[in-house]
Scaffold this motif. Structure first.
Motif, mmCIF file in Angstrom:
data_model
loop_
_atom_site.group_PDB
_atom_site.id
_atom_site.type_symbol
_atom_site.label_atom_id
_atom_site.label_comp_id
_atom_site.label_asym_id
_atom_site.label_seq_id
_atom_site.Cartn_x
_atom_site.Cartn_y
_atom_site.Cartn_z
ATOM 1 N N ILE A 1 -28.101 45.775 2.882
ATOM 2 C CA ILE A 1 -27.435 44.846 1.812
ATOM 3 C C ILE A 1 -26.320 43.792 2.088
ATOM 4 N N VAL A 2 -25.822 44.401 3.273
ATOM 5 C CA VAL A 2 -24.490 43.470 3.913
ATOM 6 C C VAL A 2 -25.473 42.267 4.441
ATOM 7 N N GLU A 3 -26.504 42.409 5.143
ATOM 8 C CA GLU A 3 -27.261 41.242 5.537
ATOM 9 C C GLU A 3 -27.803 40.433 4.253
ATOM 10 N N LEU A 4 -28.082 40.953 3.428
ATOM 11 C CA LEU A 4 -28.474 39.958 2.013
ATOM 12 C C LEU A 4 -27.264 39.322 1.703
ATOM 13 N N ARG A 5 -26.189 39.888 1.646
ATOM 14 C CA ARG A 5 -24.980 39.286 1.234
ATOM 15 C C ARG A 5 -24.517 38.024 1.965
ATOM 16 N N ALA A 6 -24.694 38.166 3.455
ATOM 17 C CA ALA A 6 -24.363 37.399 4.332
ATOM 18 C C ALA A 6 -25.386 36.148 4.239
ATOM 19 N N ARG A 7 -26.756 36.438 3.971
ATOM 20 C CA ARG A 7 -27.620 35.236 3.764
ATOM 21 C C ARG A 7 -27.139 34.513 2.353
ATOM 22 N N TYR A 8 -26.762 34.879 1.427
ATOM 23 C CA TYR A 8 -26.281 34.199 0.308
ATOM 24 C C TYR A 8 -24.912 33.445 0.838
ATOM 25 N N GLU A 9 -24.068 33.903 1.421
ATOM 26 C CA GLU A 9 -22.761 33.441 1.811
ATOM 27 C C GLU A 9 -23.055 32.210 2.664
ATOM 28 N N ARG A 10 -24.297 32.439 3.523
ATOM 29 C CA ARG A 10 -24.460 31.224 4.398
ATOM 30 C C ARG A 10 -25.120 30.083 3.503
ATOM 31 N N ARG A 11 -25.656 30.478 2.568
ATOM 32 C CA ARG A 11 -25.986 29.139 1.572
ATOM 33 C C ARG A 11 -24.771 28.175 1.525
ATOM 34 N N GLY B 1 -27.227 15.873 -1.205
ATOM 35 C CA GLY B 1 -25.993 15.652 -0.995
ATOM 36 C C GLY B 1 -24.942 16.851 -1.331
ATOM 37 N N PRO B 2 -24.014 16.813 -0.234
ATOM 38 C CA PRO B 2 -23.211 18.291 -0.369
ATOM 39 C C PRO B 2 -22.220 18.232 -1.765
ATOM 40 N N SER B 3 -22.007 17.010 -2.308
ATOM 41 C CA SER B 3 -21.041 17.069 -3.582
ATOM 42 C C SER B 3 -22.017 17.827 -4.717
ATOM 43 N N ASP B 4 -23.239 17.098 -4.845
ATOM 44 C CA ASP B 4 -23.787 17.670 -6.065
ATOM 45 C C ASP B 4 -24.532 19.153 -5.863
ATOM 46 N N LYS B 5 -24.572 19.327 -4.531
ATOM 47 C CA LYS B 5 -25.013 20.829 -4.212
ATOM 48 C C LYS B 5 -23.880 21.843 -4.304
ATOM 49 N N HIS C 1 -31.247 42.979 -6.821
ATOM 50 C CA HIS C 1 -30.353 42.147 -7.458
ATOM 51 C C HIS C 1 -30.073 41.018 -6.354
ATOM 52 N N MET C 2 -29.800 41.357 -5.125
ATOM 53 C CA MET C 2 -29.489 40.319 -4.313
ATOM 54 C C MET C 2 -30.538 39.263 -3.680
ATOM 55 N N GLU C 3 -31.819 39.973 -3.796
ATOM 56 C CA GLU C 3 -32.981 39.288 -3.545
ATOM 57 C C GLU C 3 -33.313 38.082 -4.571
ATOM 58 N N GLU C 4 -33.189 38.730 -5.787
ATOM 59 C CA GLU C 4 -33.251 37.744 -6.848
ATOM 60 C C GLU C 4 -32.331 36.452 -6.743
ATOM 61 N N LEU C 5 -30.909 37.160 -6.431
ATOM 62 C CA LEU C 5 -29.866 36.213 -6.530
ATOM 63 C C LEU C 5 -30.043 34.919 -5.396
ATOM 64 N N ILE C 6 -30.534 35.365 -4.379
ATOM 65 C CA ILE C 6 -31.110 34.446 -3.530
ATOM 66 C C ILE C 6 -32.039 33.521 -3.586
ATOM 67 N N ASP C 7 -33.049 34.069 -4.269
ATOM 68 C CA ASP C 7 -34.449 33.395 -4.684
ATOM 69 C C ASP C 7 -33.990 32.300 -5.706
ATOM 70 N N ASP D 1 -32.162 29.364 -4.259
ATOM 71 C CA ASP D 1 -32.621 28.377 -3.385
ATOM 72 C C ASP D 1 -33.526 27.435 -4.434
ATOM 73 N N LYS D 2 -34.016 28.095 -5.382
ATOM 74 C CA LYS D 2 -34.644 27.138 -6.516
ATOM 75 C C LYS D 2 -33.800 26.164 -7.103
ATOM 76 N N THR D 3 -32.609 26.677 -7.302
ATOM 77 C CA THR D 3 -31.863 25.913 -8.026
ATOM 78 C C THR D 3 -31.269 24.778 -7.135
ATOM 79 N N LEU D 4 -31.049 24.961 -5.695
ATOM 80 C CA LEU D 4 -30.514 23.841 -4.923
ATOM 81 C C LEU D 4 -31.623 23.088 -4.383
ATOM 82 N N GLU D 5 -32.742 23.485 -4.552
ATOM 83 C CA GLU D 5 -34.190 22.476 -4.229
ATOM 84 C C GLU D 5 -34.149 21.239 -4.742
ATOM 85 N N GLY D 6 -34.229 20.268 -3.930
ATOM 86 C CA GLY D 6 -34.375 18.881 -4.485
ATOM 87 C C GLY D 6 -32.956 18.271 -4.804
#
Length: 218
Positions: free
Chosen positions: A124-134, A83-87, A66-72, A75-80
């Motif tokens: 899992i906590v590290e995966l959650r932190a990766r998502y939060e860092r986005r 600007g921070p507002s649109d992101k 679940h977490m790996e798919e969430l992050i992946d 990343d594909k959604t934000l690709e391209g």
């Protein structure tokens, strides 16, 4: 988690994962037994070990995937997106839509985090932190560009995530508001909370009360 080669083994493993997800969501990890899981899938209890090693491995695998798919997907959604507002808008829409669609996975990833063994918990906590860092990175970029204002982007990100994730507990398809309407409300709340003072709408003072004894509008 053990893997059985061949298409039949792959299909059985997927059935085990789906059944495990249903059972854990419905009654909790501790209450679910492997015998019950096997019955749900329609196989002998001993056959489970051809596909999974332990109940703990199943839980870890469900949350990890679940977490790996969430992050992946994020990343594909934000690709391209420029600007921070649109992101930020894209992040909000993605997070709400994904969490509405994956209510069971989201619930288990939060409620059963305590049931993970230490090494699995840390992963899992590290995966959650990766998502939060986005999200923190988006906020950092917005502050640097002068379009967002917040005293602490990490705290702001945690607050935003808590609010957005709460949609899982109350949103119902076919309810009073559509998914897009909910996203619009959340986007407005987040944007208003991050707006610089100069960008915030000025409060409009209420009209003065009518004179004593006079009719309104007289």
């Amino acid at each position: 988690m053990a893997r059985t080669a061949g298409s039949n083994g792959t299909r059985t493993l997927e059935s085990i994962r789906k059944a495990g997800l249903r059972l854990i969501y419905r009654q909790g990890y501790e209450a679910m037994s492997l015998r019950q899981l096997a019955s749900e899938v329609g196989i002998q209890a001993g056959s489970l070990y051809n596909h999974i090693s332990t109940k703990q491995d199943l839980l870890f695998d469900l949350i990890r995937v679940h977490m790996e798919e969430l992050i992946d997907r994020l990343d594909k959604t934000l690709e391209g997106v420029a600007g921070p507002s649109d992101k930020l808008d894209a992040f909000i829409r993605f997070h709400v839509e994904y969490h509405i669609a994956r209510k069971r996975e989201v619930f288990i990833s939060y409620s059963e985090l305590r049931s993970l063994e230490p090494k699995n918990y840390d992963a899992i906590v590290e995966l959650r932190a990766r998502y939060e860092r986005r999200l923190i990175a988006v906020l950092d970029d917005g502050v640097a560009a002068g379009v967002f204002a917040t005293a602490d982007t990490t705290v702001a990100a945690f607050g935003i995530l808590a609010m957005l994730t709460g949609v899982c507990t109350w949103f119902k398809p076919g309810g009073r508001m559509t998914k897009d309407e909910v996203i619009a409300v959340y986007t407005g709340l987040v944007r208003d909370g991050l707006a610089r003072d100069a960008d915030k709408p000025k409060a409009i003072s209420p009209p003065p009360p009518p004179p004593a004894g006079g009719a309104p509008g007289a």
